[in-house]
Design a protein around this motif. Structure first.
Motif, PDB file in Angstrom:
ATOM      1  N   ASP A 134       0.860  -1.182   0.000  1.00 16.39           N
ATOM      2  CA  ASP A 134       0.000   0.000   0.000  1.00 16.39           C
ATOM      3  C   ASP A 134       0.900   1.237   0.000  1.00 16.39           C
ATOM      4  OD1 ASP A 134      -2.115   1.739   0.332  1.00 16.39           O
ATOM      5  OD2 ASP A 134      -1.963   1.661   2.512  1.00 16.39           O
ATOM      6  N   GLN A 168       0.373   4.340   0.363  1.00 12.60           N
ATOM      7  CA  GLN A 168       0.134   5.392   1.367  1.00 12.60           C
ATOM      8  C   GLN A 168       0.764   5.033   2.715  1.00 12.60           C
ATOM      9  OE1 GLN A 168      -2.746   4.857  -0.837  1.00 12.60           O
ATOM     10  NE2 GLN A 168      -1.716   6.583  -1.840  1.00 12.60           N
ATOM     11  N   SER A 169       0.557   3.783   3.138  1.00 15.97           N
ATOM     12  CA  SER A 169       0.973   3.441   4.503  1.00 15.97           C
ATOM     13  C   SER A 169       2.304   2.687   4.569  1.00 15.97           C
ATOM     14  CB  SER A 169      -0.120   2.588   5.170  1.00 15.97           C
ATOM     15  OG  SER A 169      -0.287   1.388   4.438  1.00 15.97           O
ATOM     16  N   THR A 229       5.557   7.534  -6.621  1.00 13.03           N
ATOM     17  CA  THR A 229       4.494   6.521  -6.559  1.00 13.03           C
ATOM     18  C   THR A 229       4.482   5.742  -7.869  1.00 13.03           C
ATOM     19  OG1 THR A 229       2.918   8.159  -7.353  1.00 13.03           O
ATOM     20  CG2 THR A 229       2.949   7.782  -4.980  1.00 13.03           C
TER      21      THR A 229
END
Lengths: 396, 154
Positions: free
Chosen positions: A121, A123-124, A139
């Protein structure tokens, strides 16, 4: 004197070859063991530095599979409900929690290798990103992947998985672990891939409802084991969970490595002693055979100390030849076959660097060089104390 | 043992090694996987062909053909060794040994240039067979070239 010592060694070729072989076995064992040990130690350092999570939550029964994937890159596919992530995140003491999805590619022929696909993931994530080259985009987009350092593909190249061509936008730095043979992509991409896999499509009609593991970082000051046990107590039965403690993997690997290094050291010591005793025995027997020869040297003007130095020179050449031959043989056995050796050992490893190799060679050669001179000391003393005439009379 | 007998035995041994290494001692992928049931952890999902990190999926992998070529080369080297066992002039022996040296070069070229092996470092053919064949070829070339030169001198 060096020329005479070499001629004497050649004159008793078969016997001296055997003695040099004993020294060679010792130096090969010590040098080879030290090089492998140095490489495994580098791997262990990398392992403890790069296992960024305090706890890894996996489905029950997959603890060993997760370790094998982490340490050796053995590909595997498993999953659990994504609901686990929310429960873990909200658990007291959990500072960060990031989901991952593991998918094994297929090897359909000899030359197509199975690799572990690790989806994270973006984001995390706090595990994968720190080890991706700084040149990589911040990203990953659809169809973009990061390849492990040992995968045979360059940045800008393509890999074909499950009917989709993926562009390699970055490579991981070498870790010495299974991550080196894995590929990394965003969770969203892997969920779309699962739709292309008939077997998984049936099993996971909504792939986004599943993850394979949750990497957990606990709050500072808390013991990971306590937090992990708390999570297990609360949710293990409901979600059928298991856990992996990366610190325990490091400790376990360090123990394996220490055991291995200790065995090598003991074997090398035993071989040193065997070589020393054999050489001492052969030198003391040889003195009887060579009394006449030494007597002649004395008659033509050689001093007793000169005779001692001649024997020492012969011993030194024997040790040098044996030591160098052992290092050469070990190098031939280890460096060309390093992939084979370390694949079969299954422990984290990273190249040790020329400095460590040079140190290992110097130590092995130095210890090999003292075997024969030490073994012949008694013989040297005996020769330097003897007289020419008795020696000649004895032979007559 | 005379020099000629030693040359004959060493050539025979080298020929047998060229046959044994890619098939039995450090086998290429196809023979390695045939001889072992390597665990792969949990099985991955069944998928169509062309999946993975390493290229095409021919009927046989490229290393299979290298192994077959080394088999033929090994047989030729064994034949050379048998010919060395027959009495002959110094030139005859030197010629056969020179051919053996040439065969050693080809033995190294098969897995590196002419045919090749699989690309991945984790494949048995690249990790084991390739370095073994290069070392074997280097040693056999050095031996047969020196032996040929010495035989010519008589």
């Amino acid at each position: 004197m060096a020329g005479l010592a070499l001629a004497n060694i050649r004159a008793r070729g078969a016997r001296n070859l055997g003695l040099a072989a004993l020294v060679a076995i010792f130096s090969a064992l010590l040098f080879g063991g030290s090089v492998i040990d140095a490489r495994l130690s580098q791997g262990l350092e990398s392992l403890s530095a790069r296992l960024g999570a305090d706890v890894l939550i996996v489905p029950y029964g997959y603890e060993r599979t997760a370790k094998a994937a982490l340490l050796r890159g053995e590909p595997s596919t498993y999953h659990m409900p994504a609901e686990v992530l929310g429960r873990v995140r909200s658990f007291p003491g959990v500072a960060q929690a990031s989901p991952q999805f593991f998918l094994a590619s297929l090897a359909t022929a000899c030359c197509s290798e199975r690799v572990q696909i690790i989806a994270y993931d973006q984001q995390s994530d706090f595990l994968v990103r720190p080890w991706i080259s700084a040149k990589a985009p911040p990203t990953l987009g659809e169809g973009q992947i990061v390849a492990g350092s040992k995968l045979n593909v360059e940045v800008g190249g393509e890999l074909f998985f499950f009917g989709v061509v993926h562009e390699v936008v970055a490579k991981m730095e070498p870790t010495g672990m299974g991550l080196d043979t894995s590929v990394f992509l965003p969770l969203e991409s892997v969920y779309r891939l699962v739709g292309n896999i008939p077997a998984l499509k049936e099993e996971l009609p909504d792939p986004s409802g599943y993850i394979s593991a949750v990497a957990v970082k606990v709050e500072p000051g808390l013991r990971p084991k306590d937090v992990a046990n708390g999570i297990m107590r609360e949710h293990a039965i409901e979600f059928n969970l298991d856990l992996v403690l990366p610190d325990a993997i490091v400790t376990e690997t360090a123990r394996e490595l220490a055991g291995w290094a200790s065995t090598v050291r003991r074997l090398a010591l035993a071989m040193w002693l065997v070589a020393f005793l054999a050489l001492a025995l052969v030198f003391s027997v040889a003195i009887g055979e060579r009394r006449r020869e030494f007597g002649i040297y004395r008659l033509i003007g050689a001093t007793r100390s000169w005779l001692g130095r001649l024997i020492l020179a012969e011993a030194l050449f024997l040790s040098l030849a044996g030591g160098l031959a052992g290092i050469l043989l070990a190098s031939l056995a280890i460096f060309p076959f390093d992939a084979l050796i370390f694949n079969s050992l299954g422990l984290p490893n990273l190249p040790a660097g020329p400095g460590a190799v040079a140190r290992a060679a110097a130590v092995a050669l130095a210890l090999a060089m003292v075997i024969a001179p030490l073994a012949c000391l008694r013989t040297v003393l005996s020769v330097t104390r003897s007289e020419v005439q008795p020696s000649l009379r004895m032979e007559a | 043992m005379t020099n000629n007998k030693l040359n004959c035995v060493l050539c025979l041994l080298a020929g047998l090694l060229y046959i044994m290494v890619p098939h039995y001692l450090l086998p290429v992928c196809e023979f390695a996987s045939a001889g072992s049931s390597q665990p792969h952890g949990d099985s991955g999902p069944e998928m169509a062909a062309h999946d993975g990190a390493g290229g095409m999926s021919p009927a046989h992998a490229v290393c299979f053909y290298t192994a077959r070529a080394e088999l033929g080369l090994g047989l030729l080297i064994v034949m050379g060794a048998i010919l060395l066992a027959f009495p002959g002039s110094a030139g005859y022996r030197a010629g056969i040994l020179a051919l053996e040296a040439g065969a050693a070069v080809i033995g190294a070229l098969f897995p590196t240039v002419l045919i090749g092996v699989c690309q991945s470092q984790r494949m048995p053919c690249r990790a084991g067979t390739l370095p073994a064949l290069i070392i074997l070829s280097s040693l056999f070339f050095a031996f047969s070239a020196i032996a040929s030169a010495r035989s010519r001198k008589g």
